[in-house]
Design an enzyme around this catalytic site. Sequence first.
Site, PDB file in Angstrom:
ATOM      1  N   GLU A  52       1.079  -1.592  -0.027  1.00 44.86           N
ATOM      2  CA  GLU A  52      -0.384   0.130  -0.089  1.00 44.86           C
ATOM      3  C   GLU A  52       0.986   1.313  -0.143  1.00 44.86           C
ATOM      4  O   GLU A  52       0.437   2.484  -0.858  1.00 44.86           O
ATOM      5  CB  GLU A  52      -1.104  -0.005   1.475  1.00 44.86           C
ATOM      6  N   TYR A 135      -5.968   6.090   4.959  1.00 45.74           N
ATOM      7  CA  TYR A 135      -6.323   5.354   3.257  1.00 45.74           C
ATOM      8  C   TYR A 135      -6.074   3.774   4.281  1.00 45.74           C
ATOM      9  O   TYR A 135      -5.714   2.950   3.762  1.00 45.74           O
ATOM     10  CB  TYR A 135      -5.968   4.848   2.157  1.00 45.74           C
ATOM     11  N   ASP A 153      -9.849   5.694  -2.416  1.00 48.45           N
ATOM     12  CA  ASP A 153      -7.893   5.921  -2.859  1.00 48.45           C
ATOM     13  C   ASP A 153      -9.062   7.145  -4.437  1.00 48.45           C
ATOM     14  O   ASP A 153     -10.412   7.078  -4.094  1.00 48.45           O
ATOM     15  CB  ASP A 153      -7.283   5.180  -2.926  1.00 48.45           C
TER      16      ASP A 153
END
Length: 365
Positions: A52, A135, A153
Amino acid sequence: MPESTPTTSFPALPRADRRTRLQNSLLAWFGTAKRDLPWRRNRDAYGIWISEAMLQQTRIATVIDYWLAFIHSFPTVQDLAQASEEQVLARWSGLGYYSRARSLHRAARSIVADHGGEFPRDRKTALVLPGVGEYTAGAVLSIAYGLPEALVDGNVERVFTRVFGLRAVSGSAPLRKHTWDLARRCLHGASPGDWNQALMELGATVCTPGEPHCHACPWSRLCVARRRGEASAWPSPKPRRKPVELKVAGLWVVNKGGLLLSRRPAKGSMAGMWELPTQQSQCPGASALWLGDWMPGLGVAGPECLFEAKHAITHHRIGMTVLKGKVTRKALSSNPSTLRWFAWGQLENQPLTGLTRKALAHLAP
Ligand code: SF4
């Protein structure tokens, strides 16, 4: 969108029956369309967190090799915490946005020192880690631990804008807030990780920017933008910042053993990374030979251009001309911490700037 001045308007949040139809169709689609990505092969929170962090601002196709090399070098959060910053930057080199790598490193040290070596299992604690925002916290908690945590996102924002018919400028604060409300409202309680990944997968592969592939979309019958024939126009684009053009010169100075590199300052863009001795041209567009302004004892050995490279970082477009250079012993001995020879075999493991990697790929023996 048809209006010349985009307005902001949001319909009411979807009711339970609509949410169920959206959830069922998307999860069924994800079961067959899910891409085989290396960090999806297990639910290891460390590997998911690294992916991520890398995926922010970077395409999946680019990230895969970086992720594999990074995990090979630092297989566990303890390995990452014990590594030096230079080793971490070297593995990140070429991905750009180096503050992400530094934050990741500091967060790994905090996870080992304060959280027993495990990524925290609650959002509030996770958000205290360097570089972990809403996020990333939502992604790791839902995908690795199966916790009911939402995420938004750019992909999720675009998909929601179209399917629910949200009128707003891309990335605007009202749209960001409303998409978070939608993400929490629509979250699939039993499979939050799959649901979040499916949303992002749909945005990355089907509901793409520009012309979406509505014929292949599991939500084609439920989508407001498609019904109105306006899918590609949603959301309204945000005003573009004009890119700043920069022209720089780099020196290619070699001896029998290797290549001369200089270290960037400890603060600012690409802090502490190694690069070809570089200077910015004051006259972009001119055929300057950069004969002056290097540190004393370092300069251009010949006017021929060895290589031209282009690189984009955020809103900067950088063009670099690589020239053959020369250096005196005096310059080296008076700048030992910022000028150093590297053997060719050492370079792979150094934190190098993207432009320097491009020059190496073209010029190294
Ligand atoms: S139907 Fe088209 S615009 Fe709507 S969500 Fe699917 S791909 Fe996106």
